[in-house]
Scaffold this motif. Structure first.
Motif, PDB file in Angstrom:
ATOM      1  N   MET A   1       4.461  -1.361  22.789  1.00 16.80           N
ATOM      2  CA  MET A   1       4.704  -2.541  21.959  1.00 16.80           C
ATOM      3  C   MET A   1       4.729  -3.797  22.805  1.00 16.80           C
ATOM      4  SD  MET A   1       5.608  -2.293  18.590  1.00 16.80           S
ATOM      5  CE  MET A   1       4.637  -1.040  17.801  1.00 16.80           C
ATOM      6  N   GLU A   2       4.259  -4.853  22.225  1.00 16.63           N
ATOM      7  CA  GLU A   2       4.357  -6.134  22.896  1.00 16.63           C
ATOM      8  C   GLU A   2       5.834  -6.432  23.096  1.00 16.63           C
ATOM      9  OE1 GLU A   2       0.744  -8.916  21.281  1.00 16.63           O
ATOM     10  OE2 GLU A   2       2.113  -8.018  19.881  1.00 16.63           O
ATOM     11  N   PRO A  84      -2.735  14.035   6.240  1.00 14.15           N
ATOM     12  CA  PRO A  84      -1.663  13.322   6.969  1.00 14.15           C
ATOM     13  C   PRO A  84      -1.870  11.809   6.938  1.00 14.15           C
ATOM     14  CG  PRO A  84      -3.173  14.376   8.514  1.00 14.15           C
ATOM     15  CD  PRO A  84      -3.679  14.694   7.143  1.00 14.15           C
ATOM     16  N   LYS A  85      -1.245  11.170   5.982  1.00 10.87           N
ATOM     17  CA  LYS A  85      -1.450   9.726   5.803  1.00 10.87           C
ATOM     18  C   LYS A  85      -0.480   8.889   6.630  1.00 10.87           C
ATOM     19  CE  LYS A  85      -1.247  10.405   1.295  1.00 10.87           C
ATOM     20  NZ  LYS A  85      -1.503  11.848   1.097  1.00 10.87           N
ATOM     21  N   PHE A  86       0.450   9.559   7.303  1.00  9.69           N
ATOM     22  CA  PHE A  86       1.433   8.814   8.108  1.00  9.69           C
ATOM     23  C   PHE A  86       0.852   8.361   9.438  1.00  9.69           C
ATOM     24  CE2 PHE A  86       1.606  13.204   9.492  1.00  9.69           C
ATOM     25  CZ  PHE A  86       1.622  13.072  10.875  1.00  9.69           C
ATOM     26  N   THR A  87      -0.177   9.055   9.903  1.00 10.40           N
ATOM     27  CA  THR A  87      -0.667   8.792  11.250  1.00 10.40           C
ATOM     28  C   THR A  87      -1.579   7.567  11.278  1.00 10.40           C
ATOM     29  OG1 THR A  87      -2.246   9.611  12.900  1.00 10.40           O
ATOM     30  CG2 THR A  87      -2.341  10.650  10.750  1.00 10.40           C
ATOM     31  N   PRO A  88      -1.549   6.828  12.390  1.00 12.41           N
ATOM     32  CA  PRO A  88      -2.487   5.709  12.499  1.00 12.41           C
ATOM     33  C   PRO A  88      -3.952   6.174  12.489  1.00 12.41           C
ATOM     34  CG  PRO A  88      -1.015   5.806  14.423  1.00 12.41           C
ATOM     35  CD  PRO A  88      -0.573   6.873  13.480  1.00 12.41           C
ATOM     36  N   ARG A  89      -4.183   7.460  12.646  1.00 10.00           N
ATOM     37  CA  ARG A  89      -5.550   7.971  12.533  1.00 10.00           C
ATOM     38  C   ARG A  89      -6.029   7.968  11.087  1.00 10.00           C
ATOM     39  NH1 ARG A  89      -7.775  11.164  16.620  1.00 10.00           N
ATOM     40  NH2 ARG A  89      -6.517  11.157  18.502  1.00 10.00           N
ATOM     41  N   ALA A 455      -0.104  -8.091  11.255  1.00 11.53           N
ATOM     42  CA  ALA A 455      -0.465  -7.172  12.343  1.00 11.53           C
ATOM     43  C   ALA A 455      -1.642  -6.302  11.936  1.00 11.53           C
ATOM     44  CB  ALA A 455       0.747  -6.309  12.720  1.00 11.53           C
ATOM     45  N   GLY A 456      -1.718  -5.953  10.659  1.00  8.20           N
ATOM     46  CA  GLY A 456      -2.849  -5.155  10.169  1.00  8.20           C
ATOM     47  C   GLY A 456      -4.153  -5.931  10.261  1.00  8.20           C
ATOM     48  N   PHE A 559       1.618   1.066  13.185  1.00 10.50           N
ATOM     49  CA  PHE A 559       1.562   1.367  14.616  1.00 10.50           C
ATOM     50  C   PHE A 559       0.250   0.951  15.274  1.00 10.50           C
ATOM     51  CE2 PHE A 559       4.871   3.899  12.726  1.00 10.50           C
ATOM     52  CZ  PHE A 559       5.942   3.437  13.474  1.00 10.50           C
ATOM     53  N   TRP A 560      -0.696   0.439  14.488  1.00 12.76           N
ATOM     54  CA  TRP A 560      -1.883  -0.171  15.097  1.00 12.76           C
ATOM     55  C   TRP A 560      -1.492  -1.436  15.847  1.00 12.76           C
ATOM     56  CZ3 TRP A 560      -6.729   1.420  16.037  1.00 12.76           C
ATOM     57  CH2 TRP A 560      -7.167   2.566  15.370  1.00 12.76           C
ATOM     58  N   ALA A 561      -0.308  -1.968  15.556  1.00 12.85           N
ATOM     59  CA  ALA A 561       0.152  -3.169  16.252  1.00 12.85           C
ATOM     60  C   ALA A 561       0.562  -2.859  17.693  1.00 12.85           C
ATOM     61  CB  ALA A 561       1.327  -3.785  15.504  1.00 12.85           C
ATOM     62  N   ASP A 562       0.743  -1.586  17.977  1.00 15.82           N
ATOM     63  CA  ASP A 562       1.142  -1.193  19.333  1.00 15.82           C
ATOM     64  C   ASP A 562      -0.112  -1.122  20.207  1.00 15.82           C
ATOM     65  OD1 ASP A 562       1.683   0.333  21.623  1.00 15.82           O
ATOM     66  OD2 ASP A 562       3.368   1.313  20.616  1.00 15.82           O
ATOM     67  N   PRO A 563      -0.193  -1.982  21.242  1.00 14.58           N
ATOM     68  CA  PRO A 563      -1.424  -2.030  22.050  1.00 14.58           C
ATOM     69  C   PRO A 563      -1.795  -0.676  22.649  1.00 14.58           C
ATOM     70  CG  PRO A 563       0.007  -3.868  22.591  1.00 14.58           C
ATOM     71  CD  PRO A 563       0.796  -2.984  21.679  1.00 14.58           C
TER      72      PRO A 563
END
Ligand SMILES: *Cc1c(COP(=O)(O)O)cnc(C)c1O
Length: 582
Positions: A1-2, A84-89, A455-456, A559-563
């Motif tokens: 995270m930033e 699994p819709k929770f994952t950033p994937r 962030a999205g 969690f895509w906001a996490d570099p």
């Protein structure tokens, strides 16, 4: 995270892809169960226990318990194979990780099972609903003290709610116009009458002293529509061809269903053309309004879209409102509904730094949503709330209560009881509570929820840049207003049909692989001709097809906001895509 305080949104308000917040979430879920047990025990203390200890220890009881435990394990096993819709994937559809306040609010309320259809069935639930609607109304730019609304099964039903009311409003005005024209032997202009607006409606009604019974006898909704149409034709001196519903070509499928439910044929379901960027074309829209006026066909309702289902584009709502204001000055009041099922939550960014992730035109468009008569917003999409939770909100009571024949200017005593005013009957209170708790904690403000949705958008931009760099076939659909990236796979100079085939093939391979969930969308030339041309030009291609197939990636997961997460997944995506297209 930033290293930034703003990351609180993702870190503190979601369970995390590895259940990082698992232990305190367990504690809160436990607290909800404790509350539920205590609540029961604390009420009617003198009543006897119903399930005795002996019974609870009997072999029959234990056998049943065993069956239930076993089948519950089976259900949980089955759910292991759920997507699994929770994952950033998961960047497939407009859904991702659920927020903790939404889950807690939903779960706690589920246990109490309020039926928000009426205060008799939901004393607390109805209050929570009103407060939650006020929070959304404020975010969207309505005056929360004036706005009215309720939660629905989703955006589809919320759109129906708008059309239902708009049809009633049109019918009230048109019946009044018809009665007056017939009585005074004047020529009726069905378009002008239908769009006279509430104020003129009240003035004319008082002036001509028209009774409820006369109005009812001239109503298409209450009478025989064919008979009334014949009377309108006679009074207007031309064949009355009925009303039209106007939506832009980028509308959601639910609008076609709405037209269908209203009994409007395809002939009466008018689609405004789109510009080269896939948003409603103002000149085209103005032409349709002029055509309806010319043909003396009332416009039930005109819809625009904030956050299209295909690509997340935002129509120029401010410019549409400016145009409607000019008509209002001429006495032509057209019901404007903004379908913000997806994009409504982007309004949380307005007024803060977060809004800089949008261009100025999109900010102005979102800022004008509050000028419309009614709005759809789907908390179960960008609100991080569990299904099923949509919401329908009107600017004021008058618009809200137009859902019955009863005159809307009468402030009904039972206005708090919503069941007369809702299409659905019994309604869960869980979604309202999920939104309420989100509003009370995360908060729908620019420096809170706004940071999350911004962030999205930022994640979509970063992802787009790096995927374009890593794979020469990737052709992003331009512009991308928000957090959705659509792209096709085309070689320089390709035919559109070859690019479509390659894109659809890649989609099939994505589906067969567990690596990433993406979705697919196909834009049809019937609506998106100009945008398809612009897209094909971007790779000097040959336009030899009437549709454009696109891969679609929705960047909602916080969690895509996490570099670190973003860099890891972007590299993996590039590798997956290279494998699929080689
Ligand atoms: C998703 C969506 C709808 C329909 O909402 P549901 O909740 O799926 O019924 C309507 N309009 C738009 C713009 C949407 O994106």
């Amino acid at each position: 995270m930033e290293n930034d305080q703003k990351d609180f949104a993702a870190n503190a308000y979601f369970l995390g892809p590895k259940s990082e917040n698992g232990s305190w979430v367990r504690g809160e879920i436990q607290a909800i169960l404790d509350h539920w047990y205590d609540w029961r025990r604390s009420l009617f203390r003198d009543d006897p226990e119903a399930i005795s200890r002996d019974r609870r220890l009997s072999p029959e009881f234990l056998r049943e318990r065993e069956i239930l435990a076993q089948e519950l394990r089976n259900l949980l096993d089955m759910l292991r194979s759920e997507i699994p819709k929770f994952t950033p994937r998961y960047i497939g559809h407009m859904v991702s990780e659920l927020s903790l306040p939404a889950l807690f609010g939903h779960f706690a309320t589920l246990l109490h099972n309020p039926n928000n259809t009426s205060r008799e069935a939901a004393k607390v639930g109805a209050r929570i609903e009103s407060e939650a609607i006020a929070m959304l109304a404020k975010m969207l730019g309505f005056d929360p003290a004036e706005a009215q609304g309720h939660f629905t099964g989703g955006g589809t039903v919320a759109n129906f709610e708008a059309v239902w009311r708009a049809r009633y409003r049109m019918d009230h005005a048109l019946s009044l116009g018809l009665v007056i024209a017939e009585r005074d032997n004047e020529l009726l202009d069905p378009f002008a009458a239908a769009h006279m607006g509430w104020r003129q409606f009240e003035v004319l009604r008082a002036e001509h002293d028209i009774s409820d019974d006369d109005m009812r006898a001239a109503s298409t909704v209450l009478g025989n529509p064919l008979d009334i149409a014949r009377r309108i034709s006679a009074a207007s001196g031309r064949d009355y061809r009925g009303p039209v519903l106007i939506t832009p070509g980028n509308k959601h499928f639910s609008w076609r269903k709405a037209a269908n439910l209203l009994g409007l044929g395809e002939d009466s379901f008018w689609n405004a053309p789109l510009d080269r960027e896939g948003r409603v074309n103002l000149a085209g829209l103005a032409q349709l309004i002029a055509a309806a006026r010319e043909e003396a066909r009332p416009i039930v309702c005109l819809a625009t879209v904030a956050g299209t289902t295909e690509a997340g584009e935002i129509d120029p709502i401010d410019a549409v409102e400016d145009m409607l204001d000019v008509l209002r000055d001429e006495g032509v009041h057209i019901w404007h509904h903004v379908d913000a099922a997806y994009g409504g939550f982007f309004c949380s960014m307005l007024g803060g730094e977060a809004a800089e992730s949008l261009d100025a035109k999109r900010r102005a468009a979102l800022g004008a949503i509050g000028r419309a008569q009614s709005i759809t917003i789907d908390p179960h999409k960008l609100g991080y709330v569990p299904y099923s939770c949509g919401a329908f909100i009107t600017k004021n009571k008058q618009a809200y209560q137009a859902s019955t024949f009863q005159a809307p200017y009468i402030d009904r005593a039972d206005a708090d009881d919503k069941w007369r005013c809702t299409l659905e009957g019994s309604r869960s209170g869980a979604g309202a509570a999920a939104v309420w708790l989100t509003g009370k904690t995360l908060g729908f403000d620019a420096d809170r929820f706004g940071v999350l949705v911004a962030a999205g958008i930022k994640a979509r931009k970063t992802f787009q840049e790096s995927v374009v760099k890593s794979n020469a076939l990737v052709r992003p659909l331009a512009p991308a207003d928000t957090n959705i990236l659509c792209f096709s796979l085309a070689r320089q100079g390709d035919t559109l049909s070859a690019a479509n085939a390659r894109t659809i093939d890649a989609y099939a391979k994505f589906q067969a692989s567990p690596e990433f969930s993406v979705s697919k969308t196909v834009l049809l030339a019937k609506s998106y001709d100009a945008l398809i041309n612009a897209h094909v030009e971007s790779y000097d291609g040959v336009r030899d097809a009437d549709e454009l197939a696109l891969l679609r990636c929705v960047f909602m997961n916080p969690f895509w906001a996490d570099p670190a997460v973003s860099a890891h997944l972007t590299a993996q995506f590039a590798a997956t895509l290279a494998g699929l297209t080689s």
